[in-house]
Every structure is written in structure tokens, then in C-alpha cells.
Write a protein that holds these residues in place. Structure first.
Motif, short mmCIF file in Angstrom:
data_model
loop_
_atom_site.label_atom_id
_atom_site.label_comp_id
_atom_site.label_asym_id
_atom_site.label_seq_id
_atom_site.Cartn_x
_atom_site.Cartn_y
_atom_site.Cartn_z
N UNK B 25 0.83 -1.21 0.00
CA UNK B 25 0.00 0.00 0.00
C UNK B 25 0.86 1.25 0.00
N UNK B 26 1.90 1.26 0.86
CA UNK B 26 2.69 2.48 0.97
C UNK B 26 3.52 2.72 -0.28
N UNK B 27 4.03 1.64 -0.87
CA UNK B 27 4.78 1.81 -2.12
C UNK B 27 3.87 2.36 -3.21
N UNK B 28 2.68 1.78 -3.31
CA UNK B 28 1.74 2.24 -4.33
C UNK B 28 1.43 3.72 -4.12
N UNK B 29 1.19 4.10 -2.88
CA UNK B 29 0.84 5.49 -2.59
C UNK B 29 1.97 6.42 -3.02
N UNK B 30 3.19 6.02 -2.68
CA UNK B 30 4.34 6.85 -3.04
C UNK B 30 4.46 7.01 -4.54
N UNK B 31 4.31 5.90 -5.26
CA UNK B 31 4.42 5.95 -6.72
C UNK B 31 3.29 6.79 -7.31
N UNK B 35 3.42 9.95 -9.85
CA UNK B 35 2.71 9.93 -11.14
C UNK B 35 1.78 11.12 -11.26
N UNK B 36 1.06 11.41 -10.18
CA UNK B 36 0.11 12.52 -10.21
C UNK B 36 0.84 13.83 -10.48
N UNK B 37 1.97 14.03 -9.77
CA UNK B 37 2.75 15.26 -9.96
C UNK B 37 3.21 15.39 -11.40
N UNK B 38 3.79 14.30 -11.89
CA UNK B 38 4.28 14.32 -13.27
C UNK B 38 3.12 14.57 -14.22
N UNK B 40 0.34 16.22 -13.70
CA UNK B 40 -0.06 17.63 -13.66
C UNK B 40 0.91 18.47 -14.48
N UNK B 41 2.19 18.23 -14.27
CA UNK B 41 3.20 19.02 -14.97
C UNK B 41 3.08 18.81 -16.49
N UNK B 42 2.93 17.55 -16.88
CA UNK B 42 2.82 17.26 -18.33
C UNK B 42 1.58 17.91 -18.90
N UNK B 43 0.46 17.79 -18.18
CA UNK B 43 -0.79 18.40 -18.63
C UNK B 43 -0.61 19.90 -18.83
N UNK B 44 -0.02 20.56 -17.82
CA UNK B 44 0.15 22.01 -17.89
C UNK B 44 0.98 22.40 -19.11
N UNK B 45 2.11 21.72 -19.27
CA UNK B 45 3.00 22.08 -20.37
C UNK B 45 2.31 21.82 -21.71
N UNK B 46 1.73 20.62 -21.85
CA UNK B 46 1.12 20.25 -23.13
C UNK B 46 0.02 21.22 -23.52
N UNK B 47 -0.81 21.59 -22.54
CA UNK B 47 -1.92 22.49 -22.84
C UNK B 47 -1.44 23.92 -23.05
#
Ligand SMILES: Nc1ncnc2c1ncn2[C@@H]1O[C@H](COP(=O)(O)OP(=O)(O)O)[C@@H](O)[C@H]1O
Ligand SMILES: [Mg+2]
Lengths: 259, 310
Positions: B25-31, B35-38, B40-47
Motif C-alpha cells: 500500500x505504501x509503495x503504491x501510494x508513493x508511486x 505519477x500525479x505530480x508528473x 499535472x506538470x505534463x498536462x500544464x505544459x502540453x496544454x
């Protein structure tokens, strides 16, 4: 410079707890007086009443008087801040200001009183105080480093330099060597011997050899039991306290039979 | 190092199901966080890219369009910090070193409550109470101190100026800065405080010699946290500020710059086509500013923290 201290019938309280009761003693100028006794008997407490540091603790107060050359430190209208400027204090654990350099530490007290001191006067004072604390030769090339970068013994001597830089009348020391190694302890003891030429010194120590080495007079405090107030049991020439005390419990204590 | 020894002895024991599950559970949460951060960043840049490169219908370039918003964001946050930080330090010092214990705890509680108020409420308060209350003061400032560039006339008729917005922001970030400063000031080593008192320092001198130096990096850290909140605050600014998209340092006028966050909130619902990309691009700028501010604060803290100072 050096002044005479007279404590008259002093009771010291922490809130409703009476920590020390009925202390009276007279301390001569240019002498070293040692406070000894088992822990919790109120040595530090009495010491801290002499520069009115006791009352910085919430709820703490004293009853009685302490005269410095005849002037009551607890008289109405006496500002404790002024008392502390005349009576320096060195603590159990070295406490240089961690964010200040060695030089700034030495000047910390002086600059409180006198902001407009010329650079050269400051240099002189730093050198004189550090020499007075036997620290000058060790730090003269690095006055700009933080005081916390020194060894424990050096830090304690820095604290002594800081205390004597303001030319106090009295120097109070609360177990100044208890956090130090034997070599640093000897250095501080030698220093006390020299400082005595100029200051009235009161030192709390739990080390009996130290008391007999450095002090002229010794005050033995004791406590009847936990929760009871500490009392001054005997006050006399140090040689007498350690060779031929007049009270049995003093003898028991200095001969190591208890405490 | 110390955990190595028990881990070794436990390795021989059979894997307990609870341990296995917890680790998964904790590994999944960390990953997932990464992923969420990346994402968001990708979405922002792409858009944002179409707006940054592409021709815009009304404005010359994306940067010319986003600059007033960026300016407004920074300027309002700066004004808010100028007001909030000294105030927060003063309150924290009062609570920790001057107030009687009873009063101190009541005050601390009141400050914490301020943090629990939703920003919509602050917005309402800003429009309904603060703006009309401040308006006469703005008129007075413009009339009498108009020669100072900050107060150049004409004054706003509604009081919904950038200064009003900054005051609201200041009140909003006050609790977090105060609470952190209070914790830091309480941790000042007793030994340092007594060192200065024993030298004959007054209470205020003791604070300057012992409390503030010890708290310096903490004050910076808490201010940056507050700044982060002020930069990103959306609702209250969107409600309070009457913006005109100007770039000006005047704080009492009606020609106010907007902020990135407030502008997105106000314009996004009706946005379409390239405008959406422009708004998202401005969001990317805000994201970059916040990252920069955080990096800066870490750098300052690392530089000012002395050993033993904490
Ligand atoms: N800050 C304080 N608050 C309440 N009681 C204290 C405080 N400091 C010391 N005491 C009490 O006062 C008594 C004397 O303490 P202290 O002067 O520190 O003894 P000593 O220095 O001789 O070991 C002890 O009973 C101790 O518990
Ligand atoms: Mg003690």
C-alpha cells in the motif's frame, strides 16, 4: 569593582513551594565563596537570587534581603535589569549565543549599555576580556567564527569573558566545570584564582576537591527531605569546613559519608 | 543503521501478511503521488504550448498577456507579506513571551480559528466590510499623500483595490505564520534566553539576542509557506479585487492588476479554444513561481541555519 554581599534571612519560593529557608551569610569582596551540598538543596536557587535571575521563572519570588555594599538588591524601585548588569553569571552548561561570533559574544553585554563604542575600544575590550578568561591565545586568529565552534571548555571560558567584559562587581558561577573535561576544569580553576583579584566570586560546585582548591570560604547547604526547604547548615573558612567543621552533617558530607 | 540489526533477525521470521500489505500500500501510494505530480506538470505544459507559440486572437504574445497577471500575483502577495509577517512575529512573540498564560492560550486558539475560516467567507468579508471601510482612507491617502507613487490619485470609488485584496490575503496567511513562529519561539533554548537576561538584557533585548536569531530560519520557512498560500489564493481575491489588467504600483486606485489564480477562476468557465490554453499557460507560470519560491526558501534556510541555532 569588587563588592561585598550580605544575605539576610532569605526565603526563596517557586510558587507555593518553599525551596530555601532562612539563609543569612556575608561574602567579602575579592574572595571566592563556594556553595556545596547534596543536589536539590537549593545551591543554584540561592545563587540565582543574588543577581535576581530567580524571578525570571514564572511564579518564583523571594522574601528577605540581599545587600550589595549596603544597597538592597530587592529594594523597591530597584530594576532587576540593572542588578544583572552589575552581577555577572556563568552557567552550568556553556551557553554562548550560537548565532554570534566569538567577538560578538564578548561584546554582547557591553553593547547593551553602550551602543556607540568605537571600533578600537571594542577591539581593546575583546582582547582584554579574552585575556582575562585565558582564551585570547587560542582564539585571537579566529574571532569571526561562531562561538559554538569552540570546544566545551573554550566555550565556558568565552562565557566567562562575556561576563567579565561588562566589568561586573560580582561573578556568580553555577557548577561551571560540571560539563567539562579535567584539563578544561583545571584551566577554569586557575582562572578563578586570578579573577579573585578583581571580583567577588561565588561558585556552586558539587566537587569537594574543587571547593577546597579554589575557595576561601565555603557554605554547606542541606535539605531535611524531599519537599522540605533547603537550609544553610554551616558557613566558615574553607579550611575549617574541610578539616574541622562544627556541625556533624557537614562532616558527614565533606568526608563523603553521604550525599 | 540501528534498524539493520532488528531487520536481520526478523528476516528469518515468516513474512507477516500485515507487513506485506502495508508495504504494498505504501509503495503504491508513493508511486501514485509521483505519477500525479508528473501528470499535472505534463498536462500544464502540453496544454500551454499552443498558447505560448501560437498566434493569439487579441494579444500580441502570450508573455505580454500573462505579464500583468504575474505582476498582480507577485505584487498582491508581496503587499500581503509586508503586512502579515511583522504582525505574525509580533503576535507570536506576545503569545510566547509577554502574555499571561491564560490570555496566551486564548489568543493562540483564536489565531488557529482564523485558519479554519473558508476563503469564500474572507472574500465576502472583503467586499461587504473591508472595502467600504477602507474606501475613505484611500480617498484621504490619494488626496493628501498622492505625491507618493503608491497613492497616486484618483482613488477607487468602491475600495476594492489591490491593497484591500492584500489585506484580506494578509489576514488569511496570518494564522499559519503565527502558529509556526509561536512553535519556533517556544523552542528557544532556555539557556540562551537566560544568557542574555543574565547580561542585563531587557525582555525585548533578550528577544533580539536569543529568540529571533534562533527562530530566523523558522521565520523564513513559515513566511514562505504563507507566501505560497498568498500567491495561489483564488476565491477571496477573485471576489474582492476589481481588476483592470493594468500594471501599476498604485494601491488605492481603480486600475488594479488581476492575479493569475483569480483570473483563471473568473475566466475559465466561459473560456474556449485558445483562451483555455492561455489560462492553463498562466497556471503553468504560477506553478513555476511557487516552485521557485520554495527552492529559494530552502536555499535561504540552508544558508542561515547555523549549527546549534536550531
Ligand atoms: N524552576 C523550578 N521550578 C520549581 N522548582 C524548582 C525549580 N528549580 C529548582 N526547583 C526546586 O528547588 C529545589 C532546589 O533546587 P536547586 O537550587 O536547583 O538545587 P541544587 O542546585 O542545590 O541542586 C529543588 O527541590 C528543586 O526541585
Ligand atoms: Mg544546581
Amino acid at each position: 569593582m569588587s563588592k561585598r554581599i550580605e544575605i539576610n534571612d532569605l526565603d526563596v519560593y517557586y510558587g507555593s513551594f518553599k525551596a530555601v529557608e532562612g539563609v543569612s551569610l556575608e561574602i567579602e569582596p575579592r574572595s571566592v565563596t563556594a556553595f556545596i551540598g547534596p543536589s536539590g538543596c537549593g545551591k543554584s536557587t540561592v545563587l540565582r537570587t543574588i543577581n535576581r535571575m530567580h524571578e525570571v521563572i514564572a511564579g518564583a519570588y523571594v522574601d528577605g534581603e540581599i545587600l550589595l555594599d549596603g544597597a538592597n538588591l530587592y529594594g523597591s524601585g530597584v530594576d532587576p535589569v540593572n542588578v544583572r548588569r552589575q552581577i555577572g553569571m556563568v552557567f552550568q552548561r556553556p551557553n554562548p549565543f550560537p548565532t554570534m561570533t566569538i567577538r560578538e559574544n564578548v561584546l554582547a553585554g557591553v553593547l547593551l549599555n553602550n551602543r556607540r563604542m568605537s571600533k578600537s575600544d571594542q577591539d581593546d575590550l575583546v582582547e582584554r576580556s579574552l585575556r582575562g578568561a585565558n582564551l585570547w591565545n587560542e582564539v585571537k586568529d579566529r574571532l569571526g567564527i561562531p562561538g559554538s565552534g569552540l570546544s566545551g571548555g573554550q566555550q565556558q571560558r568565552l562565557c566567562i569573558a562575556r561576563a567579565i567584559a561588562v566589568s561586573p562587581d560580582v561573578l556568580l558561577m553555577d557548577e561551571p566545570c560540571s560539563a567539562l573535561d579535567p584539563i578544561s576544569t583545571l584551566a577554569i580553576e586557575d582562572l578563578i584564582e586570578e579573577l579573585k583579584q578583581e571580583y567577588t566570586i561565588v561558585i556552586v560546585t558539587h566537587n569537594m576537591q574543587q571547593a577546597s582548591r579554589v575557595s576561601d570560604k565555603t557554605a554547606f547547604f542541606n535539605i531535611a527531605g524531599t519537599g522540605k526547604p533547603g537550609k544553610l547548615i554551616e558557613y566558615d573558612e574553607t579550611t575549617r569546613i574541610f578539616s574541622n567543621p562544627s556541625v556533624q552533617s557537614t562532616e558527614d558530607y565533606v568526608s563523603g559519608r553521604f550525599g | 543503521m540501528t534498524t539493520a540489526a532488528p531487520a536481520a533477525t526478523r528476516a528469518s521470521a515468516p513474512n507477516r501478511p500485515a507487513d506485506v500489505i502495508f508495504k504494498a500500500v505504501s509503495t503504491t501510494a508513493g508511486v501514485l503521488i509521483l505519477i500525479a505530480l508528473a501528470g499535472v506538470a505534463i498536462f500544464l505544459v502540453a496544454q500551454a504550448v499552443p498558447a505560448i507559440i501560437g498566434p493569439l486572437p487579441e494579444d500580441d504574445s502570450f508573455w505580454a498577456w500573462v505579464w500583468p497577471l504575474t505582476f498582480g500575483t507577485l505584487w498582491s502577495a508581496f503587499l500581503a507579506m509586508v503586512m502579515a509577517v511583522p504582525m505574525a512575529i509580533a503576535i507570536a512573540l506576545f503569545i510566547t513571551h509577554f502574555a499571561p498564560r491564560r490570555l496566551a492560550s486564548i489568543l493562540g486558539y483564536a489565531i488557529d480559528l482564523l485558519a479554519a475560516i473558508p476563503s469564500v467567507i474572507y472574500g465576502l468579508w472583503g467586499i461587504a466590510v473591508l472595502a467600504p471601510f477602507m474606501q475613505p482612507a484611500y480617498t484621504w491617502l490619494a488626496d493628501n499623500l498622492g505625491w507618493i507613487p503608491l497613492f497616486s490619485p484618483p482613488a477607487s470609488g468602491t475600495g476594492r483595490t489591490i491593497l484591500t485584496a492584500a489585506i484580506v490575503l494578509a489576514v488569511m496567511v496570518l494564522p499559519i505564520i503565527t502558529a509556526l513562529c509561536r512553535e519556533i519561539f517556544l523552542q528557544t533554548p532556555r539557556l540562551n534566553e537566560e544568557a542574555s537576561l543574565a547580561l542585563g538584557a531587557t525582555r525585548w533585548e533578550m528577544i533580539r539576542m536569543a529568540v529571533l536569531p534562533h527562530g530566523r530560519s523558522g521565520i523564513i520557512a513559515s513566511s514562505i509557506l504563507g507566501l505560497g498560500r498568498a500567491l495561489g489564493e483564488t476565491m477571496a481575491v477573485a471576489m474582492v479585487l476589481a481588476s483592470a489588467g493594468a500594471v501599476t504600483f498604485v494601491v488605492v486606485g481603480s486600475q488594479n492588476p488581476s492575479t493569475i489564480a483569480a483570473n483563471i477562476a473568473l475566466r475559465f468557465p466561459e473560456a474556449h479554444g485558445i483562451t483555455v490554453n492561455m489560462l492553463i499557460g498562466s497556471g503553468l507560470v504560477l506553478f513555476a513561481i511557487t516552485l521557485l519560491v520554495n527552492a529559494l526558501s530552502r536555499w535561504i534556510i540552508a544558508k542561515t541555519t547555523v549549527d546549534g541555532g536550531r
